[in-house]
Design an enzyme around this catalytic site. Structure first.
Site, PDB file in Angstrom:
ATOM      1  N   ASN A  12       0.869  -1.173   0.000  1.00 12.91           N
ATOM      2  CA  ASN A  12       0.000   0.000   0.000  1.00 12.91           C
ATOM      3  C   ASN A  12       0.908   1.225   0.000  1.00 12.91           C
ATOM      4  O   ASN A  12       1.468   1.580   1.030  1.00 12.91           O
ATOM      5  CB  ASN A  12      -0.890  -0.028   1.247  1.00 12.91           C
ATOM      6  CG  ASN A  12      -1.726   1.227   1.375  1.00 12.91           C
ATOM      7  OD1 ASN A  12      -1.812   2.026   0.443  1.00 12.91           O
ATOM      8  ND2 ASN A  12      -2.347   1.406   2.535  1.00 12.91           N
ATOM      9  N   LYS A  14       0.139   4.308  -0.414  1.00 12.09           N
ATOM     10  CA  LYS A  14      -0.479   5.536   0.108  1.00 12.09           C
ATOM     11  C   LYS A  14      -0.158   6.697  -0.835  1.00 12.09           C
ATOM     12  O   LYS A  14      -0.133   6.509  -2.046  1.00 12.09           O
ATOM     13  CB  LYS A  14      -0.019   5.776   1.543  1.00 12.09           C
ATOM     14  CG  LYS A  14      -0.213   4.515   2.404  1.00 12.09           C
ATOM     15  CD  LYS A  14       0.045   4.695   3.843  1.00 12.09           C
ATOM     16  CE  LYS A  14      -0.177   3.372   4.555  1.00 12.09           C
ATOM     17  NZ  LYS A  14      -0.021   3.460   5.987  1.00 12.09           N
ATOM     18  N   HIS A  99      -9.587   1.291   4.636  1.00  8.30           N
ATOM     19  CA  HIS A  99      -8.300   1.504   5.308  1.00  8.30           C
ATOM     20  C   HIS A  99      -8.486   2.531   6.430  1.00  8.30           C
ATOM     21  O   HIS A  99      -9.244   3.488   6.289  1.00  8.30           O
ATOM     22  CB  HIS A  99      -7.252   1.993   4.297  1.00  8.30           C
ATOM     23  CG  HIS A  99      -5.882   1.988   4.890  1.00  8.30           C
ATOM     24  ND1 HIS A  99      -5.422   3.015   5.695  1.00  8.30           N
ATOM     25  CD2 HIS A  99      -4.888   1.073   4.847  1.00  8.30           C
ATOM     26  CE1 HIS A  99      -4.198   2.719   6.105  1.00  8.30           C
ATOM     27  NE2 HIS A  99      -3.849   1.546   5.611  1.00  8.30           N
ATOM     28  N   GLU A 101      -6.803   4.943   7.413  1.00  5.57           N
ATOM     29  CA  GLU A 101      -6.544   6.351   7.057  1.00  5.57           C
ATOM     30  C   GLU A 101      -7.736   6.940   6.311  1.00  5.57           C
ATOM     31  O   GLU A 101      -8.036   8.129   6.450  1.00  5.57           O
ATOM     32  CB  GLU A 101      -5.244   6.454   6.239  1.00  5.57           C
ATOM     33  CG  GLU A 101      -4.028   6.267   7.141  1.00  5.57           C
ATOM     34  CD  GLU A 101      -2.804   5.703   6.462  1.00  5.57           C
ATOM     35  OE1 GLU A 101      -2.726   5.708   5.225  1.00  5.57           O
ATOM     36  OE2 GLU A 101      -1.900   5.232   7.195  1.00  5.57           O
ATOM     37  N   GLU A 171      -5.591  -4.685  10.428  1.00  5.45           N
ATOM     38  CA  GLU A 171      -4.537  -3.697  10.650  1.00  5.45           C
ATOM     39  C   GLU A 171      -4.832  -2.917  11.933  1.00  5.45           C
ATOM     40  O   GLU A 171      -5.651  -1.975  11.911  1.00  5.45           O
ATOM     41  CB  GLU A 171      -4.465  -2.721   9.481  1.00  5.45           C
ATOM     42  CG  GLU A 171      -4.173  -3.387   8.153  1.00  5.45           C
ATOM     43  CD  GLU A 171      -3.578  -2.388   7.166  1.00  5.45           C
ATOM     44  OE1 GLU A 171      -2.446  -2.590   6.749  1.00  5.45           O
ATOM     45  OE2 GLU A 171      -4.255  -1.400   6.849  1.00  5.45           O
ATOM     46  N   GLY A 177       2.364   2.561  10.638  1.00  4.04           N
ATOM     47  CA  GLY A 177       3.312   3.669  10.490  1.00  4.04           C
ATOM     48  C   GLY A 177       3.981   4.080  11.776  1.00  4.04           C
ATOM     49  O   GLY A 177       4.630   5.120  11.846  1.00  4.04           O
ATOM     50  N   SER A 214       3.357  -1.870  10.298  1.00  6.76           N
ATOM     51  CA  SER A 214       4.805  -1.906  10.550  1.00  6.76           C
ATOM     52  C   SER A 214       5.440  -3.254  10.205  1.00  6.76           C
ATOM     53  O   SER A 214       6.345  -3.716  10.918  1.00  6.76           O
ATOM     54  CB  SER A 214       5.119  -1.490  11.993  1.00  6.76           C
ATOM     55  OG  SER A 214       4.701  -0.157  12.207  1.00  6.76           O
TER      56      SER A 214
HETATM   57  P1  PGA Z   1       2.783   0.505   7.586  1.00  6.20           P
HETATM   58  O1  PGA Z   1       1.336   0.699   6.921  1.00  6.20           O
HETATM   59  O2  PGA Z   1       3.359  -0.771   7.045  1.00  6.20           O
HETATM   60  O3  PGA Z   1       3.559   1.728   7.161  1.00  6.20           O
HETATM   61  O4  PGA Z   1       2.586   0.440   9.066  1.00  6.20           O
HETATM   62  C1  PGA Z   1       0.470  -0.401   6.717  1.00  6.20           C
HETATM   63  C2  PGA Z   1      -0.839   0.059   6.131  1.00  6.20           C
HETATM   64  O5  PGA Z   1      -1.336   1.117   6.492  1.00  6.20           O
HETATM   65  O6  PGA Z   1      -1.421  -0.636   5.263  1.00  6.20           O
END
Ligand code: PGA
Length: 252
Positions: A12, A14, A99, A101, A171, A177, A214
């Site tokens: 992903n 983003k 997601h 976000e 998640e 993140g 992460s």
């Molecule tokens: P990350 O994001 O690996 O940077 O923690 C995962 C995601 O949001 O799909």
């Protein structure tokens, strides 16, 4: 990881990697990662980089491509939005929905996420439904209630015969993140809840469920070993071809 399930490695991106950087990425990643019959690799670039990805990866049909979101309607006066049929037209096969976000920054609630999953299925794309709890929800003991609600509202709104087409990503919001990964035990426990809820709502209890939050080369093996984890959805560590290729070698 289950023996009878192909692990899925999803990237992903983003709001990272424009078309030029996408081309460079695909060249480098393609050199590092050979097609694996025993695994599935899917990228979710930003909309404007999808064309560059598809063009650069035209000799690599093993690399799947999807969009990070779609609007809950197929067209209309929704400035800035992209619909599922449009994504289908450019040639992607997948779409994320829900997601964290999108839920947090753009106000996607469970009903909206359900409508998005329906549009994705109608466009003949494969949805990845993202679910997960915040730290506050976890600390308040609401993990199961949150996962149950996020899954039930979506599955209840879909035709029963389409439920087998869903892939899921668990998640935990506190692990996205932040560098703070869920332990394999935490992941296994949450995946058990997600799987149980999918089954309770009429979905397949052998559905593919990814872990996200992460994920990096240093923790991929232990996460894939966690019972019920069928793959990963990777943000930050998927932006670098070396690190994502190392992740995609996991479980092999
Ligand atoms: P990350 O994001 O690996 O940077 O923690 C995962 C995601 O949001 O799909």
């Amino acid at each position: 990881m289950r023996d009878d399930v192909k692990p899925m490695f999803a990237a992903n991106w983003k709001m990272h990697l424009g078309p030029d950087e996408t081309e460079t990425f695909v060249d480098r990643f393609g050199a590092l990662h050979s097609a694996r019959q025993d695994a599935r690799v899917v990228f979710f670039p930003p909309y404007l980089s999808v064309g560059a990805f598809l063009a650069s990866a035209r000799t690599r049909p093993d690399l799947g491509v999807g969009v990070q979101d779609v609007h809950q309607e197929v067209n209309g006066a929704h400035t800035g939005a992209v619909s599922a049929p449009m994504a289908k037209q450019v040639g992607v096969g997948w779409a994320l929905a829900g997601h964290s976000e999108r839920r947090r920054e753009f106000g996607d609630d469970d009903v909206t996420v359900a409508a998005k999953v329906a549009r994705i299925l109608e466009a003949d794309l494969r949805p990845v439904l993202c679910v997960g709890e915040t730290l506050e929800e976890r600390e308040a003991g609401a993990l199961e209630a949150v996962l149950s609600r996020q899954i039930e509202i979506v599955l209840a709104s879909l035709a029963p015969d389409s439920l087998s087409l869903l892939t899921y990503a668990y998640e935990p919001v506190w692990a996205i993140g932040t560098g703070r990964t869920a332990s394999p035990d935490d992941a296994a426990q949450a995946h058990t809840v997600v799987r149980r809820e999918i089954g309770r709502c009429g979905g397949r209890d052998d559905a593919v469920i990814l872990y996200g939050g992460s994920v990096k080369p240093g923790n991929i093996e232990e996460l894939l070993e966690a019972p019920g984890v069928d793959g990963v959805l990777v943000g930050g560590a998927s932006l670098d071809p070396e690190s994502f290729a190392a992740i995609c070698a996991g479980g092999g």
